[in-house]
Structures are given as structure tokens and as C-alpha cells.
Design a protein around this motif. Structure first.
Motif, mmCIF file in Angstrom:
data_model
loop_
_atom_site.group_PDB
_atom_site.id
_atom_site.type_symbol
_atom_site.label_atom_id
_atom_site.label_comp_id
_atom_site.label_asym_id
_atom_site.label_seq_id
_atom_site.Cartn_x
_atom_site.Cartn_y
_atom_site.Cartn_z
ATOM 1 N N MET A 209 0.816 -1.213 0.000
ATOM 2 C CA MET A 209 0.000 0.000 0.000
ATOM 3 C C MET A 209 0.856 1.274 0.000
ATOM 4 O O MET A 209 0.602 2.206 -0.755
ATOM 5 C CB MET A 209 -0.857 -0.083 1.260
ATOM 6 N N PHE A 210 1.890 1.305 0.830
ATOM 7 C CA PHE A 210 2.682 2.529 0.960
ATOM 8 C C PHE A 210 3.605 2.746 -0.236
ATOM 9 O O PHE A 210 3.910 3.876 -0.600
ATOM 10 C CB PHE A 210 3.543 2.498 2.229
ATOM 11 N N LEU A 212 3.453 0.838 -3.287
ATOM 12 C CA LEU A 212 2.955 0.241 -4.527
ATOM 13 C C LEU A 212 3.875 -0.897 -4.994
ATOM 14 O O LEU A 212 4.301 -0.943 -6.144
ATOM 15 C CB LEU A 212 2.803 1.296 -5.630
ATOM 16 N N ARG A 273 6.481 0.150 -7.599
ATOM 17 C CA ARG A 273 6.154 1.004 -8.744
ATOM 18 C C ARG A 273 6.285 2.476 -8.380
ATOM 19 O O ARG A 273 6.444 3.320 -9.234
ATOM 20 C CB ARG A 273 4.735 0.695 -9.234
ATOM 21 N N ARG A 274 6.201 2.765 -7.093
ATOM 22 C CA ARG A 274 6.356 4.146 -6.651
ATOM 23 C C ARG A 274 7.851 4.400 -6.468
ATOM 24 O O ARG A 274 8.495 3.733 -5.665
ATOM 25 C CB ARG A 274 5.631 4.312 -5.314
ATOM 26 N N ARG A 275 8.402 5.362 -7.178
ATOM 27 C CA ARG A 275 9.852 5.531 -7.171
ATOM 28 C C ARG A 275 10.344 6.432 -6.045
ATOM 29 O O ARG A 275 11.531 6.522 -5.792
ATOM 30 C CB ARG A 275 10.337 6.091 -8.523
ATOM 31 N N VAL A 276 9.415 7.122 -5.378
ATOM 32 C CA VAL A 276 9.833 8.074 -4.350
ATOM 33 C C VAL A 276 10.324 7.319 -3.108
ATOM 34 O O VAL A 276 9.728 6.337 -2.692
ATOM 35 C CB VAL A 276 8.634 8.979 -3.982
ATOM 36 N N ASP A 278 11.132 7.404 0.921
ATOM 37 C CA ASP A 278 10.801 8.202 2.103
ATOM 38 C C ASP A 278 11.322 7.513 3.356
ATOM 39 O O ASP A 278 11.795 6.383 3.296
ATOM 40 C CB ASP A 278 9.289 8.481 2.158
ATOM 41 N N LYS A 336 4.133 6.981 9.081
ATOM 42 C CA LYS A 336 3.025 6.973 8.113
ATOM 43 C C LYS A 336 1.693 7.065 8.827
ATOM 44 O O LYS A 336 0.787 7.771 8.394
ATOM 45 C CB LYS A 336 3.022 5.658 7.309
ATOM 46 N N LYS A 360 2.317 15.629 4.850
ATOM 47 C CA LYS A 360 3.704 16.075 5.038
ATOM 48 C C LYS A 360 3.795 17.362 5.845
ATOM 49 O O LYS A 360 4.885 17.764 6.240
ATOM 50 C CB LYS A 360 4.393 16.237 3.686
#
Lengths: 433, 151
Positions: A209-210, A212, A273-276, A278, A336, A360
Motif C-alpha cells: 500500500m505505501f 505500490l 512502482r512508486r519511485r519516491v 521516504d 506513516k 507532510k
């Protein structure tokens, strides 16, 4: 009855927050205690200082945060109704604080009455929590690996508490119980049966979920909890008295399951899939690397028994498991959960068409990154303490600072919530429902 | 036979990919690319919401009699997400990375927990309630979602 998927099922924000805000305080105390006791605390697994430190983290930090997380997660993610969450939190939260403090005082002072006091308070608090959370988990219609893992985790917590109170009685009195073996089994149920299975169950849900990522492989998610349960039962055979030769194999199998979970988590995160990137992702990576490090260390110790018998070998493993593994994972998860709960509760108060500040803005990313750096510096210094024990004082100090920064960041978020809510109420005496 | 709600499961993943592309472009400060991906994402998500709100939920409410139940909660969450989409688009237009990434983070968590609730609880309930009507519903749903995918 069908779950109604509704936000109304979520407990009041004060229910999880009291646990989340208390946990870092125990981390601060642990760091200060280590800095104060220095090398003597890590001289052996059985010195009072080492046991006090272990339980400051396991009961004070981990159990505290995990209880809050279960109170939030079960109704929201699993659709399970927790019975009167505010009342339950009003009882369990102070009991855990007092019980953990009494237990730490007992280890440091070796007073029998303190062991008995801590044992009875913790058994009552944990027993109550097991009944409440277990009932909610059994009644939810939700299925799947997360539910299975969490249900077995609750059993693991109950077994840990029963063994713990037995040990407390053993330490308080004259009972001729096999305390060493009982302690081994108690630690395995606590870390493997409760903490790892809870972490795994929650991870099946939140890791994809966080970030992807793909879902956890069905086979792993389905078999991890039952496999670990069998391993824990085999490991518990040593309570009978003599340790069979295959016990070491059972230990390695248990650590291999943990490392397998950690390896798969890292692999999924590589394929996200999420490239960011954190702080939560990095905290999780650190935690998973420590879990793999546990297996590698245990294998090396099995190959080189001299290392296994080193007085600071248990300390090394303990640092990997507690501050390195579980504290890192919980720390990342809190970053989160707390901003999202702030947002969700404020949004609900404001009503549609208006948006509260985004996640954020609840905790500044800079503050999270700074605390993360201090945390991992502390973990590295703590590990270094196994090789150069003169490092443990400074490691304790750095760990205390890291936990204080975590606590501060969470307090800032809670204050943000409170101030924003109060401003909103002042501006509109009758906010939308 | 594919289940009634399978196209919606698949479409969630499709929307995730578009979200990730928009977010990545924003972090690389490629704003035109971010806006393009974002608008595609927003269009897909709106098509998804419309499919549920206009086709699936009314059918489920008719069949189950649960009018104020889970489908109503899902509608509310759609509205929350629409608000966040507006905020993201504004941030992308203004090339404001802090605002965009904060709203994106919030939308992602909200959207993912929403999808989980749908996939794990509501869709199975729909499958159960609508088993007799599956044929009349499958095609309109699939067409809408596939059209959105061709976008």
C-alpha cells in the motif's frame, strides 16, 4: 454481520496516540540506562542491567506501540469491532506503563516483590488485551494472510505473557524451574510468535500500500505464520529440561523464517512502482537488513562456537533484533500512521469540500530524516559496542537522543492535530458531522 | 469466467501506475510531464468512481437493500479523493513540489486503504448479492473500464 467499512469504526484518535506517544519515552530511558550502566550492562545476557534494557525496549517501547497499532488496525483494516476502545485503552495503557516500569525496577533491584507486582500487572493487562483484540479478530469476517498472522500473533502474545509471569515468579521465589530454558522459550514467543507475526501481518497489508509494491507471494503469506508456530512449539520442548541436540537447528529454522520474510520484503520494495523514497521505506529496509543479519550471525556462531560463547554474543543478537529490527520498523510505521490519522480525523471534522493540511505538513520530512539518521547511527554504535564495549555508553546516549527526537516529532504531530481542531471548533461552533 | 468485479481490481492497479508516473515526474521537476500523467490519472480515477457510483453501487444497493451501508461510505471516500485530486492539480499547475508531494502522499494512503476495503470486503459482497445479475452487469462495467484503459 457485515463490516460497514466505515470510519466510525475507527477508535477516537486519543486511543492509539497515547500508546504511540508513550513508547519513545521508554526508548529514551533505555538509552540513558545503557549510557549510565556502560559495559557492565552488556557483560552477559543474565545481568540485571541487560534484562532491564531488553524489557524497556520489548515491553516499554514495542508492546506499547504495537498495542496502539492493533487497537487502530483491527477495526479499520480488518473490520473487527474492538469492544469499547476508549475504556480498554484507559485500562491497558496505564497498566502497561506501570507494569513495564515495575519490571525494569525489579531487574535492577532484584526485589522479589517487584517481580511479583510487575508479573501480575502485566499478566492482567496483556490478558485483557488478548481477550479484547482476540475477540475482535475472531469475529471479523475478513479472511486472508493478514488475519491468520495476526490471530496467531495474539496467541503468541498470550504465551509470552504466561511464560513471562512464570519467570517473574521463578525470579521472585525459590522455585526450582529451568529458568534458562524458560527464558529462551519466552524470548522466542515474544519476538517470533508475537512481534514478528504482527509485523508480518501488518506488512502484508501496508507494504504494498505505501510503496505500490507487488503483493507478498501467496505461499509465503499463507505458510509463514503456521510454520513459525510449529518451530516455536518444537523450540518449547526444551522446557522439559535437557536441550536436545536439534534445538540449534530449530533456532536456525526460526531465524531463517524471519530472514525469509525480510528478504522477500526487500525484494518487493526493489520492485515497487512508486519511485519516491521516504523515511518509512528506509526504516523498513534497515529493519529487514537487521533481521537478515540475525540469521547470518546465528549461522556464523553455529560454525564458530567460540563466537557463540563470547559473553557479548547475545548482546549482538539482541541489538539486531530489538533496536535494529523491531524498533526501526515501528519507527518507520509511526511516520506513516500518525500523519495519516491526523489528516483523516481532521478531514472528518471539516466535512467534504474542505481539506486539512496534507500529511507532510503534520510531521516535516526534514525532522523525520534527521531522526532516522540519528537512529541508524545509534544502531551502528550499539553493534560496535559488541566489539568495543567502551562504545556502549555513547551508543546509549545516541539512542536516547534518537528516541527523544522520535517522541518530539510525534508530539509535534499530536499538537498540530489538537491546535488545528481547536481553531476549527472556535471558528465554527457546530462543525459538520 | 472472470468475476464481476475483476475489471475494477485490474483498474485499481492501472490507476496506481499512472499515479506513480505523475509523482515521479513531479519529483524530477518535469512539470509538463507530471501534469500530463496526472490528468491521465485523474481521468482514469474519475471513470472508475463513475463506474462504481453509477453502475455497481446502485445495483448492489437494489439487490442487498443496504442503501446507507458500505457503498455510501465508499462514495464519501470518493468525494474526499476528488478534493485531494483538485489540490494536486493546483499544485502541479503552480509547480509547487512540497504541496504536490504532500497531497500525493495523502491521496495515495487514502486511495490504497479505500481500494483494500473495496477489494477485500465490498467487491466480495457485491459478487454475492449480484450473482443472479452478473451477466447484465459484467459488460457495461468492463466496457467502461476498458475504455478508460484505452483512454
Amino acid at each position: 454481520m457485515h463490516p460497514n467499512l466505515s470510519f466510525e469504526q475507527a477508535p477516537p484518535i486519543s486511543v492509539p496516540y497515547r500508546f504511540f506517544l508513550t513508547a519513545p519515552l521508554f526508548g529514551v530511558v533505555a538509552g540513558i540506562l545503557l549510557a549510565w550502566l556502560g559495559e557492565s550492562a552488556v557483560a552477559s545476557r543474565w545481568v540485571g542491567g541487560a534484562l532491564a534494557l531488553t524489557h524497556l525496549l520489548a515491553v516499554g517501547f514495542m508492546l506499547q506501540a504495537m498495542t496502539g497499532a492493533v487497537m487502530q488496525f483491527v477495526p479499520v483494516a480488518a473490520g473487527g469491532n474492538v469492544w469499547r476502545p476508549r475504556l480498554v485503552a484507559n485500562i491497558i495503557h496505564p497498566a502497561l506503563v506501570i507494569g513495564a516500569s515495575a519490571l525494569v525496577a525489579a531487574f535492577l533491584s532484584q526485589q522479589g516483590w517487584l517481580f511479583r507486582l510487575a508479573g501480575s500487572i502485566l499478566l492482567a493487562a496483556i490478558g485483557f488485551f488478548v481477550v479484547v483484540a482476540g475477540t475482535a479478530l475472531l469475529r471479523t469476517p475478513a479472511r486472508g494472510a493478514t488475519m491468520l498472522s495476526m490471530r496467531i500473533a495474539i496467541v503468541g502474545l498470550a504465551v509470552t505473557a504466561l511464560l513471562g509471569v512464570t519467570l517473574a515468579e521463578g525470579l521472585a521465589g525459590e522455585a526450582a524451574w529451568p529458568l534458562l530454558e524458560l527464558a529462551n522459550v519466552h524470548a522466542a514467543w515474544g519476538l517470533g510468535g508475537w512481534a514478528l507475526l504482527l509485523l508480518a501481518g501488518v506488512s502484508y497489508y501496508v507494504v504494498p500500500m505505501f510503496q505500490l509494491t507487488p503483493a507478498y507471494p501467496v505461499g509465503l503469506a499463507r505458510w509463514l505464520a503456521p510454520t513459525l508456530l510449529v518451530i516455536l512449539l518444537l523450540w518449547s520442548a526444551q522446557i522439559g529440561g535437557d536441550s536436545p541436540a536439534w534445538e540449534q537447528g530449530v533456532l536456525l529454522a526460526g531465524l531463517a523464517v524471519a530472514a525469509g520474510f525480510a528478504g522477500v520484503t526487500l525484494w518487493l520494495q526493489q520492485r515497487r512502482r512508486r519511485r519516491v523514497t521516504d523515511p518509512t521505506l528506509l526504516f523498513f529496509r534497515g529493519a529487514m537488513l537487521c533481521m537478515i543479519g540475525l540469521l547470518v550471525s546465528a549461522v556464523v556462531m553455529a560454525l564458530f562456537p567460540d563466537l557463540a560463547e563470547h559473553p557479548r554474543a547475545p548482546y549482538w543478537l539482541g541489538v539486531l533484533a530489538l533496536p535494529g529490527g523491531f524498533v526501526s520498523a515501528i519507527n518507520g510505521m509511526l511516520y506513516k500512521i500518525v500523519p495519516f490519522l491526523n489528516w483523516l480525523h481532521l478531514q472528518r471534522l471539516m466535512g467534504l469540500g474542505m481539506l486539512p493540511p496534507n500529511m507532510k505538513e503534520m510531521i516535516a520530512e526534514r525532522a523525520m530524516v534527521a531522526q532516522m539518521r540519528v537512529h541508524f547511527a545509534a544502531v551502528i554504535l550499539l553493534l560496535g559496542g559488541a566489539i568495543m564495549p567502551e562504545l556502549v555508553r555513547i551508543a546509549g546516549g545516541v539512542f536516547a537522543v534518537s528516541c527523544a527526537m522520535l517522541g518530539w516529532n510525534l508530539i509535534q504531530a499530536a499538537r498540530f492535530y489538537r491546535d488545528f481542531r481547536d481553531r476549527m471548533r472556535a471558528a465554527a461552533p457546530n462543525p459538520a458531522p | 469466467m472472470t468475476s464481476l468485479t475483476q475489471p475494477l481490481h485490474d483498474h485499481h492497479k492501472h490507476c496506481d501506475d499512472l499515479f506513480a508516473a505523475a509523482e515521479e515526474a513531479a519529483h524530477k521537476k518535469r512539470w509538463p510531464q507530471c501534469l500530463e500523467s496526472f490528468r491521465q490519472f485523474r481521468g482514469e480515477l474519475e471513470a472508475h468512481f463513475a463506474t462504481e457510483e453509477q453502475v455497481l453501487f446502485p445495483a448492489f444497493e437494489n439487490a442487498s437493500g443496504m442503501v446507507a451501508g458500505p457503498s455510501q461510505v465508499m462514495r464519501f471516500e470518493h468525494a474526499q479523493m476528488r478534493d485531494l485530486l483538485g489540490q494536486m492539480e493546483q499544485a502541479a499547475t503552480q509547480q509547487n513540489l512540497d504541496q504536490f508531494s504532500g497531497s500525493a502522499e495523502t491521496l495515495l494512503v487514502l486511495m490504497q486503504q479505500h481500494n483494500m476495503k473495496e477489494e477485500n470486503i465490498l467487491y466480495p459482497m457485491c459478487e454475492q448479492s449480484l450473482s443472479g445479475q452478473a451477466l447484465s452487469l459484467v459488460e457495461p462495467l468492463r466496457e467502461r473500464v476498458e475504455a478508460a484503459c484505452r483512454g
